[in-house]
Write an enzyme that holds these catalytic residues in place. Structure first.
Site, PDB file in Angstrom:
ATOM      1  N   GLY A  47       0.845  -1.178   0.000  1.00 19.00           N
ATOM      2  CA  GLY A  47       0.000   0.000   0.000  1.00 19.00           C
ATOM      3  C   GLY A  47       0.881   1.229   0.000  1.00 19.00           C
ATOM      4  O   GLY A  47       1.961   1.197  -0.551  1.00 19.00           O
ATOM      5  N   SER A  48       0.426   2.305   0.637  1.00 17.20           N
ATOM      6  CA  SER A  48       1.258   3.499   0.785  1.00 17.20           C
ATOM      7  C   SER A  48       0.401   4.694   1.158  1.00 17.20           C
ATOM      8  O   SER A  48      -0.813   4.716   0.896  1.00 17.20           O
ATOM      9  CB  SER A  48       2.018   3.860  -0.507  1.00 17.20           C
ATOM     10  OG  SER A  48       2.893   2.830  -0.884  1.00 17.20           O
ATOM     11  N   ASN A  49       1.039   5.699   1.733  1.00 16.38           N
ATOM     12  CA  ASN A  49       0.481   7.040   1.863  1.00 16.38           C
ATOM     13  C   ASN A  49       1.444   8.010   1.202  1.00 16.38           C
ATOM     14  O   ASN A  49       2.665   7.800   1.210  1.00 16.38           O
ATOM     15  CB  ASN A  49       0.355   7.483   3.330  1.00 16.38           C
ATOM     16  CG  ASN A  49      -0.415   6.509   4.187  1.00 16.38           C
ATOM     17  OD1 ASN A  49      -1.563   6.218   3.929  1.00 16.38           O
ATOM     18  ND2 ASN A  49       0.242   6.020   5.234  1.00 16.38           N
ATOM     19  N   ASN A  68      -4.221   4.758  -1.073  1.00  7.04           N
ATOM     20  CA  ASN A  68      -4.594   3.534  -1.784  1.00  7.04           C
ATOM     21  C   ASN A  68      -6.068   3.398  -2.109  1.00  7.04           C
ATOM     22  O   ASN A  68      -6.470   2.381  -2.667  1.00  7.04           O
ATOM     23  CB  ASN A  68      -4.106   2.272  -1.057  1.00  7.04           C
ATOM     24  CG  ASN A  68      -2.630   2.309  -0.779  1.00  7.04           C
ATOM     25  OD1 ASN A  68      -2.210   2.175   0.360  1.00  7.04           O
ATOM     26  ND2 ASN A  68      -1.831   2.531  -1.807  1.00  7.04           N
TER      27      ASN A  68
END
Length: 798
Positions: free
Chosen positions: A238-240, A510
């Site tokens: 995922g990620s921010n 995401n």
């Protein structure tokens, strides 16, 4: 001496004389000459604190050489393991039935992965892509980088003794070719397409004439499985990322915080470096292992990060088969024979295994997209998978374009010109104060009109539910077509991509592009890109609350980005902990009945929940209790107030403590922790940690469903003391801004550290920083590199 160093920054030629301009003590003790290779390639590698290499080269081949050498220094075993995978040799070295390498495909067993990658190799897929002229194929610069990377890796193997116990003395650690390097890039490109369906591709065999005809897949179950398979809140990756414009910052310049969530072990780890060709590029950041370019990073004027996007990178074509031959399908009534790929794989301790794969004009026949999504091949029907990234080897050119960018406009221009990113969004900020969010992916050209006109009955259910289109492969008018601005047929061109420019903030965690900025929603894109007006994940909701409040407050600096990264606010805790504590305290007799029917005294838990600070800091008391409780609550009846598209950040809300499941989950949580010997009010870091060289390192952050920006996915091991390892989570983190000087203001951190070799001094040094919520100050400018007290210079050349 200082005067000479300042002058060295100005003159490019003096960069290559940097070793000669070191302080005397450093020059005497730190310089090391190596002569490892052939072919005239060379590079200078300057190591600073935490083993971060600053690679200086005269051209792209030399830069690749230095990068391959330096990556091998830190990650030779992980790299070698991945090269075994893309060669299709895991069965030969590790056994056919052993679990496969999860970093580069979804294969469950080595044999399936080997059959797929050997098939790719024997079909010449990667060689054909390498030979395709740019822009559809890789540029000369990228080819030179790959050539240099292979040479640098091989030179390191010839010159050095492997000390990592993971592959010390192993016969499978061997020199590589440019084809191997390119094949690894290909594997990363198809992760969301063919790579997701390896078991289904390699298991697909035509039914025998005596095989009973299976019924069509259940539409409802298939739609649900597809929705889960392509869910935005998957724990795997995922990620921010957030970019703030000059309107929100203290000095009118941009800011970027990147927080990708990637695996902590294996071949999808990031690796830090700086790459410099004087007068050509100067870039620092994190590369996915095996890549010769930097994936996420910054230069002197612009910074960018990526988040895994919601676009569905594949589609299916439902084939109508010739009743007399299940390996022949019909298109507009005309028969077409499938193409056979007979692939042979060497197997440890046994005879080679040969299997046939079946390919069509659309792609390979596939019998599943994972165990939960079967697609049976019957005497009347089969399914073929289309993956446009199987003809995309352009991601490295996109990365090079970013490396040379001077603005967010240049970043967008690089995306338009190369169209190489397979499965990520891009968020960027620049020194001029501009911001960018774009979901510029290589996606199959599935328009909503095409899906409505050409979906099979099964596709009419899966497409709206998940974005997975299943088109009628028997109709020529159901071909995907082409956009005039697309670099390859069958994909969307840049004009169709969701884009947001110059917003006060642009953020993604995401979910789809819809709420990159909650005040400026993005709409009008096709369903295959993602949804509009649907419930956001807990992490997205928390992130939007945080960054919108930061933008409204204004006068932001890099310090504010650092504070956001380690705020460790538990969004779910803010929404639910008070109600949980109140309901707990009201339970008759302070007891709740567990799922085993036994009454449990939960009074202590009530007080712990009430006193908890709602964070996932390592010293937070109550975070672990809430985490284990939250995992046990049923999502189907979690909230009293449902989601509303009119308030997507604020809903759903109000914990449904009236449901009997709440008290049961509370009792089971208390029982679980007491059985594990874990005090209910213990500090999170006492029971959420990793072990490195026999020492416990506390880990801050929390799991996906808690909505913590600083996401970690730990492994629960109650016998070992709690969460004793992290599978994925915060990885290469960067907080970048500008102050008007020549050097960007950048704070960086690689959470799992630079090397996977436990004997390396850089196997856990940054992990300890992560535990303490500390950062590394980026040494980007030449004066900062040369003034590092840890400076060590290695010149590698033939």
């Amino acid at each position: 001496m200082r005067t000479r160093l300042r002058r060295a920054v100005v003159a490019a030629v003096a960069l290559f004389a940097a070793v000669g301009t070191l302080p005397a003590a450093a020059a005497q003790n730190q310089q090391k000459q190596e002569h490892p290779s052939h072919g005239g390639l060379s590079a200078t590698i300057r190591y600073t604190e935490y083993g971060i290499p600053h690679i200086l080269a005269k051209n792209y081949a030399d830069l690749g050489f230095g990068t391959g050498w330096a990556q091998a220094t830190d990650q030779v075993c992980t790299l070698a393991d991945g090269f075994v995978t893309v060669r299709g040799e895991r069965s030969r070295f590790f056994g056919a039935d052993a679990a496969s390498d999860p970093a580069l495909s979804s294969a469950t067993r080595n044999l399936a992965g080997d059959l797929y990658f050997r098939g790719v190799r024997e079909a010449g897929t990667v060689e054909k892509l390498m030979a395709t002229p740019a822009p559809r194929g890789p540029s000369r610069a990228v080819k030179e980088l790959m050539r240099g990377f292979a040479a640098g890796y091989n030179a390191w193997l010839r010159k050095n003794r492997i000390t990592d116990p993971a592959c010390k003395g192993a016969g499978w650690v061997r020199p590589v070719t440019v084809q191997d390097v390119a094949a690894r890039n290909f594997a990363l490109a198809v992760l969301g397409g063919q790579g997701r369906a390896v078991d289904g591709i390699t298991a697909a065999q035509p039914p025998a004439s005596t095989t009973p005809t299976a019924g069509a897949p259940d539409a409802r179950n298939t739609a649900r499985a597809a929705r889960e398979l392509f869910a935005a809140d998957s724990a795997d990756m995922g990620s921010n990322a957030v970019a703030f414009s000059g309107a929100t910052t203290a000095n009118g310049r941009g800011l970027l915080l990147g927080n990708p969530h990637y695996p902590w072990q294996g071949g999808r780890r990031f690796w830090q470096s700086q790459q410099t060709i004087p007068g050509e590029l100067n870039i620092a950041g994190g590369s996915l292992l095996g890549s010769a370019t930097i994936s996420i990073g910054h230069n002197a004027q612009v910074a960018w990060s990526h988040t895994v996007a919601t676009g569905v990178t594949l589609n299916l074509h439902q084939l109508t088969l010739d009743p007399a031959d299940p390996t022949t399908y019909l298109v507009d009534g005309r028969p077409e024979r499938m193409t056979e790929r007979r692939v042979t794989v060497a197997v440890q301790g046994g005879e080679p295994v040969t299997r046939t794969q079946w390919w069509t004009r659309y792609g390979p026949v596939v019998t599943s997209l994972g165990a939960s999504l079967p697609l049976p091949w019957t005497t009347t029907t089969a399914y073929a998978l289309n993956d446009p990234n199987a003809t995309n080897l352009r991601a490295s050119d996109t990365a090079l374009g970013f490396s040379k960018a001077r603005s967010t406009s240049d970043v967008l221009g690089a995306l338009k010109g190369t169209q190489g990113l397979p499965w990520v969004n891009t968020i960027a900020a620049d020194s001029q104060g501009d911001t960018l969010f774009t979901q510029s992916q290589v996606l199959p050209r599935i328009t909503d009109e095409l899906a409505q006109r050409c979906s099979t009955p099964l596709g009419r259910v899966t497409y709206p539910a998940s974005g997975v289109a299943i088109l009628d492969g028997s109709r020529g008018d159901c071909a995907l077509g082409s956009d005039p601005d697309a670099v390859q047929p069958g994909i969307f061109g840049p004009a169709k991509m969701p884009v947001l420019t110059d917003a006060p903030y642009a953020e993604n965690s995401n979910d789809s592009a819809w709420l990159a900025n909650a005040e400026r929603p993005i709409t009008g894109y096709e369903r295959v890109f993602g949804t509009v007006g649907t419930q956001r994940s807990m992490r997205t909701r928390g992130a939007l609350q945080d960054v919108s409040a930061m933008a409204a407050r204004g006068r932001l600096t890099v310090r504010d980005l650092q504070a956001q990264q380690f705020a460790n606010r538990v969004t779910a805790g803010d929404l639910a902990a008070a109600d949980a504590a109140k309901t707990c305290a009201a339970l008759p007799g302070g007891t709740a009945t567990g799922s085993d029917g036994k009454a449990v005294d939960v009074r202590e838990a009530c007080g712990v929940l009430a006193a908890w600070d709602r964070t996932a800091n390592t010293d937070s008391r109550g975070a672990l209790l809430f985490d284990r409780l939250w995992r046990k609550l049923p999502t189907s009846s979690l909230w009293k107030v449902p989601f509303s598209a009119a308030d997507p950040v604020g809903t759903p809300n109000t914990l449904n403590t009236d449901a009997p499941a709440f008290a049961t989950a509370l009792a089971d949580t208390v029982t679980e922790l007491r059985a594990a010997g874990v005090p209910l009010d213990s500090r999170l870091g006492e029971h959420q940690f990793v072990v490195r060289n026999g020492k416990h390192i506390a880990v801050p952050g929390g799991t996906e469903s808690l909505g913590v920006w600083n996401k970690v996915e730990p492994v629960w091991n109650p016998a070992g003391g709690g969460y004793t390892e992290v599978t994925t989570g915060s990885s290469y983190i960067q907080a970048v801004g500008w102050d008007g000087g020549r050097c960007p203001v950048a704070r960086i951190l690689l959470t799992y550290s630079q090397s996977s070799n436990p004997n390396s001094p850089h196997s856990s040094d940054q992990t300890r920083l992560f535990s303490a919520e500390k950062w590394v100050t980026s040494r980007f400018c030449e004066k900062d590199i040369l003034s590092s007290p840890a400076l060590r210079v290695v010149r590698v050349r033939s």
